[in-house]
Design a protein around this motif. Sequence first.
Motif, PDB file in Angstrom:
ATOM      1  N   ASP A   1       0.855  -1.185   0.000  1.00 60.63           N
ATOM      2  CA  ASP A   1       0.000   0.000   0.000  1.00 60.63           C
ATOM      3  C   ASP A   1       0.890   1.232   0.000  1.00 60.63           C
ATOM      4  O   ASP A   1       1.717   1.410   0.911  1.00 60.63           O
ATOM      5  CB  ASP A   1      -0.898   0.011   1.236  1.00 60.63           C
ATOM      6  CG  ASP A   1      -1.913  -1.118   1.218  1.00 60.63           C
ATOM      7  OD1 ASP A   1      -2.402  -1.455   0.131  1.00 60.63           O
ATOM      8  OD2 ASP A   1      -2.207  -1.675   2.309  1.00 60.63           O
ATOM      9  N   PRO A   2       0.762   2.102  -1.012  1.00 57.39           N
ATOM     10  CA  PRO A   2       1.632   3.285  -1.097  1.00 57.39           C
ATOM     11  C   PRO A   2       1.523   4.165   0.139  1.00 57.39           C
ATOM     12  O   PRO A   2       0.449   4.354   0.711  1.00 57.39           O
ATOM     13  CB  PRO A   2       1.104   4.006  -2.344  1.00 57.39           C
ATOM     14  CG  PRO A   2       0.424   2.956  -3.149  1.00 57.39           C
ATOM     15  CD  PRO A   2      -0.164   2.001  -2.146  1.00 57.39           C
ATOM     16  N   THR A   3       2.671   4.683   0.556  1.00 58.10           N
ATOM     17  CA  THR A   3       2.733   5.613   1.672  1.00 58.10           C
ATOM     18  C   THR A   3       3.016   7.014   1.125  1.00 58.10           C
ATOM     19  O   THR A   3       3.017   7.235  -0.092  1.00 58.10           O
ATOM     20  CB  THR A   3       3.821   5.193   2.671  1.00 58.10           C
ATOM     21  OG1 THR A   3       5.086   5.178   2.003  1.00 58.10           O
ATOM     22  CG2 THR A   3       3.537   3.802   3.225  1.00 58.10           C
ATOM     23  N   ASP A   4       3.272   7.955   2.023  1.00 56.41           N
ATOM     24  CA  ASP A   4       3.505   9.338   1.619  1.00 56.41           C
ATOM     25  C   ASP A   4       4.674   9.418   0.631  1.00 56.41           C
ATOM     26  O   ASP A   4       5.768   8.899   0.886  1.00 56.41           O
ATOM     27  CB  ASP A   4       3.820  10.181   2.855  1.00 56.41           C
ATOM     28  CG  ASP A   4       4.024  11.651   2.514  1.00 56.41           C
ATOM     29  OD1 ASP A   4       3.243  12.188   1.711  1.00 56.41           O
ATOM     30  OD2 ASP A   4       4.988  12.246   3.045  1.00 56.41           O
ATOM     31  N   GLY A   5       4.437  10.071  -0.506  1.00 60.75           N
ATOM     32  CA  GLY A   5       5.480  10.235  -1.511  1.00 60.75           C
ATOM     33  C   GLY A   5       5.604   9.068  -2.472  1.00 60.75           C
ATOM     34  O   GLY A   5       6.489   9.075  -3.333  1.00 60.75           O
ATOM     35  N   GLU A   6       4.756   8.046  -2.339  1.00 61.72           N
ATOM     36  CA  GLU A   6       4.752   6.911  -3.264  1.00 61.72           C
ATOM     37  C   GLU A   6       3.496   6.981  -4.134  1.00 61.72           C
ATOM     38  O   GLU A   6       2.383   7.099  -3.612  1.00 61.72           O
ATOM     39  CB  GLU A   6       4.784   5.586  -2.502  1.00 61.72           C
ATOM     40  CG  GLU A   6       6.057   5.390  -1.687  1.00 61.72           C
ATOM     41  CD  GLU A   6       6.075   4.067  -0.942  1.00 61.72           C
ATOM     42  OE1 GLU A   6       7.172   3.637  -0.521  1.00 61.72           O
ATOM     43  OE2 GLU A   6       4.985   3.457  -0.763  1.00 61.72           O
ATOM     44  N   HIS A   7       3.679   6.897  -5.449  1.00 57.88           N
ATOM     45  CA  HIS A   7       2.570   7.056  -6.384  1.00 57.88           C
ATOM     46  C   HIS A   7       2.611   5.929  -7.410  1.00 57.88           C
ATOM     47  O   HIS A   7       3.674   5.648  -7.986  1.00 57.88           O
ATOM     48  CB  HIS A   7       2.659   8.403  -7.095  1.00 57.88           C
ATOM     49  CG  HIS A   7       2.867   9.562  -6.164  1.00 57.88           C
ATOM     50  ND1 HIS A   7       1.861  10.095  -5.388  1.00 57.88           N
ATOM     51  CD2 HIS A   7       3.997  10.263  -5.861  1.00 57.88           C
ATOM     52  CE1 HIS A   7       2.349  11.090  -4.658  1.00 57.88           C
ATOM     53  NE2 HIS A   7       3.637  11.211  -4.924  1.00 57.88           N
ATOM     54  N   THR A   8       1.475   5.290  -7.643  1.00 58.06           N
ATOM     55  CA  THR A   8       1.435   4.144  -8.537  1.00 58.06           C
ATOM     56  C   THR A   8       0.791   4.496  -9.876  1.00 58.06           C
ATOM     57  O   THR A   8       0.018   5.451  -9.992  1.00 58.06           O
ATOM     58  CB  THR A   8       0.649   2.979  -7.914  1.00 58.06           C
ATOM     59  OG1 THR A   8      -0.703   3.393  -7.676  1.00 58.06           O
ATOM     60  CG2 THR A   8       1.282   2.538  -6.605  1.00 58.06           C
TER      61      THR A   8
END
Length: 373
Positions: A47-54
């Motif tokens: 699950d993406p966290t802050d600053g991670e973009h899918t």
Amino acid sequence: MQTVAAFTDTYLPTVNGVTYTLESWRAEWRARGGRMDVVFPDAPGHDPTDGEHTTRSVGFPFYDGFRMGLPGIPDAVRDADVVHAHTPFALGLSGWYLARRIDAPLVASYHTPTAEYADYLAAGPAAAVVEGAARRYERRYMNAAAAVVVPSEPAGEHLRDIGVHTPVEVVPNGVDTDFFAPPDAQVLAAFRDEYDLPDPSDGPLLGYTGRHGFEKELTEIPPAVAAADAEATLVFGGDGPARGAVEAACEEAGVDARFLGFLPREDLPALYASLDAFVFPSPVETQGLVALEANACGTPVVGVGAGALADTVVDGETGYNYPRGDTAAFADAIDRTLAEREALSEHCLDRREETSVEHAVDRLEDVYDSVTG
């Protein structure tokens, strides 16, 4: 500190050198007050966290477990000062497009010699065609960047040899030396018990961890271990398409081998420190991060004298090299490393600072300053 948008085709939950490098660089960059967002293919299990973009992704038919990201640019990264592509392919194209669109410099990292993976896509004469096309594309992409980052000088030499004229800067991937350090005896004993590994008094332990890819030539390990003077147990961490071939090679060579599969990250220092030597026959490394992780835990490396490992492994200090394809020399290098294990281990520990993430990000900051200045 610049705001950086990093684009990569491989990220969590996949476990590999690119993932570790990006994670450690991001953490250090943010600790220094900068921002480094990452754009990567979505995948179950993270699950993406802050600053991670899918971006959306699809399965890759030629490599089980790998997902190919579809081009996309999240709005959150359109304010970047620097675009850093860690791949020339799908999401690398998104990074290249974003850099042009917002008039930001493009920095390209060279992590993997793409032409070496032609056999995953084609066989026989067709593989040569795929390899040539990959090399031409690689050259074209790197020449579109403001700077190219490589983890070792041999990787830089390769790019210059294939016609890359963009400035090439050596920025080691770096090792988290706070994490990769020799554990205490109690932790090592617990690790051996958990994975049912032999006691140190039963003989030396040799091993490898990482992706089991055919291009890494892991089937060279069992016959060399069988030819060595020491009766050693082999340990393999990780997994991949070549695992079956490696298991068959171990059986044919008659060596005692344990396959542990993918290990939790927190177990890796204990694995490295449990080994008397890390064996690494891969000729396609651009640096060989696992070799440096092993060294940071005090474990010397027996590495092939080809590609970046010819530089990463320092003969008589962090281990020994051997000529590619020479089983007898591989066995001799194993015996020599085991005989000098204590002194080599001390040399490995003395070099920890120069292989640290902090040192790597110092160099990375210089590159970003040069392209934005």
